[in-house]
Design an enzyme around this catalytic site. Structure first.
Site, PDB file in Angstrom:
ATOM      1  N   ASP A 687       0.859  -1.187   0.000  1.00  0.00           N
ATOM      2  CA  ASP A 687       0.000   0.000   0.000  1.00  0.00           C
ATOM      3  C   ASP A 687       0.891   1.231   0.000  1.00  0.00           C
ATOM      4  OD1 ASP A 687      -2.903   1.040   0.484  1.00  0.00           O
ATOM      5  OD2 ASP A 687      -1.617   2.163   1.853  1.00  0.00           O
ATOM      6  N   ASN A 695      -3.020  13.196  -3.293  1.00  0.00           N
ATOM      7  CA  ASN A 695      -4.252  13.727  -3.889  1.00  0.00           C
ATOM      8  C   ASN A 695      -4.587  15.119  -3.355  1.00  0.00           C
ATOM      9  OD1 ASN A 695      -4.659  11.449  -5.457  1.00  0.00           O
ATOM     10  ND2 ASN A 695      -5.782  10.391  -3.844  1.00  0.00           N
ATOM     11  N   ASP A 704      -2.957   9.522  -9.612  1.00  0.00           N
ATOM     12  CA  ASP A 704      -2.982   8.523 -10.692  1.00  0.00           C
ATOM     13  C   ASP A 704      -1.591   8.317 -11.265  1.00  0.00           C
ATOM     14  OD1 ASP A 704      -5.677   8.309 -10.329  1.00  0.00           O
ATOM     15  OD2 ASP A 704      -6.226   9.602 -12.017  1.00  0.00           O
ATOM     16  N   GLU A 730      -5.371   2.161  -3.689  1.00  0.00           N
ATOM     17  CA  GLU A 730      -3.906   2.180  -3.795  1.00  0.00           C
ATOM     18  C   GLU A 730      -3.276   0.903  -3.285  1.00  0.00           C
ATOM     19  OE1 GLU A 730      -5.037   4.321   0.068  1.00  0.00           O
ATOM     20  OE2 GLU A 730      -5.798   4.110  -1.967  1.00  0.00           O
TER      21      GLU A 730
END
Length: 813
Positions: A687, A695, A704, A730
């Site tokens: 992760d 973000n 992304d 993720e």
């Protein structure tokens, strides 16, 4: 007056069908799966013209006012009037705009007769329906009748309901044709039966139609009434209806299935029932859309196939007519020959033929009647003057060389036996005349040796000319028959190529089969198939045949004149024609042919042929090569499309890693293999640390970009046998076959260290260092099932996060 009646009727139809469509709604927001008026109004405009739009506007406005008055939300009359007017504009513009685009870009009257036209119809319907959905949903949100949070879902539902209505009701109304009375012409019926495909035979069509309808009804009720997941049988039933019945029957069946599906789903039955009403509606709408598009495409494809059969049948009938004319001409020539022979026989009976007496010792004719000089145009004195040199002067050299051999046959000739022969004599005007002779021994010596020969001759020049003409005609007929047989063989080989190409699962399999399948079509001709690489910079040979291929197996597109010009390039004479650069200069062929291979407007490659025998690469073979190139290019394009779709179905579009569905299937298979081989199986769950900060600080596009770079890094870092997947969000997962717990931990540490070295940029902005946390588990130590191992690895990942992130934790139980 008539126009007013039509407008009022259309408005009433819109109002009633809108009420019916509202009855089919089963969501809390009263969203209908199929908005029936859209398909009907579009068909009305296409059939009656744009002048009927006031009927659509009137029907839409009245129904909207009726519906707005029945809602419980407090709305003023002004707001209701504004909302109804705005939505009415969208609902009126929708069919008018779609009809304008269809009349502009689709052949009139052939919307559902071509697969290409069906594709345009679906695309135009999708675009036109967007306008209505945008206007209507924006109006409803601005008026607070629906919340802005529901805009996306409601827009999709509104859009899909319009498309489904167009796919079902528009074809149903446009393809309706009343039965016409036809004269019972026996010959016409026979010709029509020749053009009917086998699956269009009309035997017991009514019984079959009833059976088909009952099967569709039974399967639909079992699926959407009884809850049995047998809806996939509907595909074969729709295919049945397409093959055996017209578009109208198909659309009626689609209408039946759609009504049952909507009602059943609304009642809580069927395979599309989900916890969310929105998801159920989406699945139902996609199912109906897919079935309708499939039916329309199959119907159009079948219509194209029928037209091709009709064209081919007309071609064959024309060839048969020509053959009948040629046979009739041959019979006429033969009849003329018989009449000529009969006439010659009558003349022979009434008029003496050439009669002569030849002396073998003197080697000259000692008697000849007057017919001989008359036939050849000489005077008797001129014949007499030639003496022993007569035959040498008048007879053809080839026949004169056989004369002594023919005279020797008389030494063994019995009394009464006759020797027949044919030879050519030159008349006074220099023309050669054919004669047929019957000769026998007239006198002999005491020892029995022949002295004089009696013969009679008949001119057969005309018969020889007819025989020569017949020989030429026979040779032409033989050539035509051979050519027809060759065309049949070529068509059979083309059909075989198409079957093999359709059966291939991968493009590489098709490459292996092409050389063996194409070579028999071009005997004594070398050639190859060259495919454009993904960068469009090179062409490489993927299949070759023959022993003298004169082209390079790897070259640039601009080295070939065919690819430059976009059309076949035929080199008939290497000394006078322009030769492509990819051909070897030291071994140029006498003839070569380059044909671009194109599909769907894209150049896939090239078909190349060369030969040293100019008779092997004729114009007919050139046309055949063009057909082969078209067929192979279409087949390769279909194979490439199938491979892309298959790859898209198992890959995550953002990271390029395998998706979760493929991961679950692969994990189960690897567990079976590890258990059977008594091997271990490693699992790493990883992760991205503080992913939310990427973000928040840089935007979702930066997030992304981090996922994309991490996906690329994992694909480059794992073994070919390892499986890298996107588990969700993720979180990523690595499946390591035959990896022990220690090996899995070591691999995890290597990946963690490698990720820290990544430099991720979003445009020119550096996103900083990326770190990951990893949880490691192993089969069978940490679990015996896929869920157990995933749970163990996820627990270890959680522990790594808890201990401070940027670390690897092994699940200890």
């Amino acid at each position: 007056m008539t126009r007013l009646v039509i407008i009022i009727t259309l408005a009433a139809t819109y109002f009633c069908t809108a009420q019916l469509g509202q009855k089919l709604a089963f969501l809390p927001d009263n969203l209908s799966a199929v908005w029936i008026p859209t398909g009907i109004t579009l068909a009305a405009i296409l059939l009656l013209g744009y002048e009927v739009w006031p009927g659509i506007a009137l029907g839409s406005f009245l129904w909207l006012m009726w519906e707005l008055q029945s809602i419980t939300l407090p709305t003023s009359a002004t707001v209701s009037l504004a909302v109804a007017s705005s939505i009415t504009v969208g609902e009126t513009l929708k069919p008018v705009l779609i009809a304008i685009l269809l009349n502009r870009f689709v052949e009139r009257g052939a919307i559902f007769k071509r697969v290409e036209n069906v594709g345009k119809f679906v695309l135009i319907a999708s675009i036109g329906s967007m306008i209505s959905a945008v206007i209507a949903l924006t109006t409803l949100c601005l008026s607070s009748l629906i919340p802005w949070s529901d805009y996306g879902f409601t827009w999709w539902s509104w859009w899909l309901s319009s498309i489904i209505s167009i796919l079902i009701f528009t074809p149903l109304l446009l393809t309706y044709k009343p039965k016409q009375v036809q004269l019972n012409n026996h010959q016409t019926i026979q010709q029509q039966e020749l053009l009917i495909l086998p699956f269009h035979a009309s035997n017991n069509l009514l019984v079959e139609g009833v059976l088909l309808f009952m099967l569709v009804l039974m399967v639909s009720l079992c699926t959407f009434g009884g809850g049995y997941p047998v809806h996939y049988f509907l595909v074969s039933l729709i295919l049945w209806s397409v093959l055996r019945f017209g578009k109208q029957v198909v659309t009626l069946l689609m209408l039946t299935v759609s009504v049952i599906a909507i009602v059943g789903t609304a009642e809580g039955f069927g395979p599309f029932i989900r916890d969310s009403h929105q998801e159920s509606l989406f699945l139902l709408q996609f199912f109906i859309s897919a079935m309708a598009v499939t039916a329309l495409v199959l119907s159009a494809f079948l219509n194209e196939l029928e037209e091709r059969v009709q064209e081919r049948t007309a071609t064959i009938e024309e060839a048969n007519e020509k053959l009948l004319v040629e046979v009739s001409e041959r019979q006429r020539v033969e009849e003329a020959l018989r009449e000529s022979q009969h006439l010659i026989q009558r003349i022979a009976d009434s008029t003496p033929n050439v009669l002569y007496l030849h002396d073998l010792n003197q080697k000259r004719n000692i008697y000849a009647n007057r017919e001989f000089p008359v036939m050849l145009g000489y005077q008797p004195e001129e014949i007499e003057k030639m003496g022993t040199a007569l035959m040498q002067n008048l007879m053809h050299s080839e026949d004169f060389a056989k004369l002594s051999e023919r005279f020797q046959q008389f030494d063994t000739l019995l009394d009464g036996e006759i020797i027949e022969s044919e030879y050519r004599l030159r008349d006074k005007y220099g023309e050669w005349r054919w004669f047929h002779t019957w000769e026998t021994v007239f006198t002999k010596t005491g020892s029995g040796s022949p002295v004089q020969i009696l013969g009679t001759a008949q001119e057969i020049t005309e018969r020889k000319q007819v025989e020569e003409a017949l020989r030429v005609v026979n040779e032409q007929l033989a050539d035509w028959v051979n050519e027809l047989e060759q065309r049949n063989q070529e068509m059979a080989l083309l059909s075989k190529i198409n079957e093999f190409m359709q059966a291939c699962a991968k493009v590489e399999e098709a490459y292996e089969a092409i050389s063996a399948l194409v070579a028999p079509l071009f005997p004594e001709v070398s050639g190859g198939i060259f495919i454009m690489n993904s960068s469009k910079h090179w062409l490489e040979a993927v299949a070759t045949w023959g022993t003298n291929l004169t082209s390079s197996t790897l070259f640039k597109p601009d080295e070939c004149w065919a690819l430059r010009r976009g059309q076949p390039h035929w080199v008939k004479n290497k000394d006078s024609d322009v030769v492509c650069q990819h051909c070897h200069n030291h071994s140029l062929p006498n003839q070569s042919l380059c044909i671009p291979m194109m599909a769907q407007g894209e150049t896939l490659g090239m078909l190349y042929l060369n030969t040293t025998n100019s008779e092997k690469l004729t114009k007919a073979k050139k046309q055949l090569a063009v057909t082969v190139a078209e067929q192979i290019s279409l087949s390769l394009a279909n194979l490439q499309l199938r491979e892309r779709l298959r790859n898209q179905s198992i890959r995550d579009p953002l990271t390029g890693l395998f998706n979760r569905r493929y991961m679950e299937k692969s994990l189960q298979q690897e567990l079976y293999r590890a258990e059977r081989n008594k091997k271990s199986l490693g699992l790493i769950m990883l992760d991205i640390d503080h992913f939310k900060k990427f973000n928040d600080n840089f935007g979702h596009e930066a997030g992304d970009m981090v996922l994309q770079e991490l996906g690329k890094f994992l694909q480059q870092s794992v073994r070919k046998s390892d499986i890298a997947c996107r588990y969700g969000g993720e979180e990523l997962m690595l499946i390591l076959p035959e990896a022990s717990l220690e090996n899995s931990k070591q691999r995890a540490e290597e990946i963690r260290s490698g990720v820290k070295q990544l430099k991720v940029h979003n445009g020119r902005q550096c996103l900083g260092q990326v770190t990951i946390s990893l949880g490691v588990a192993c089969f069978p130590e940490q679990g015996l099932s896929g869920d157990a191992i995933i749970q163990a690895a996820d627990t270890a990942l959680y522990q790594a996060k808890k201990e401070g992130r940027d670390r690897t934790v092994v699940y200890l139980g």
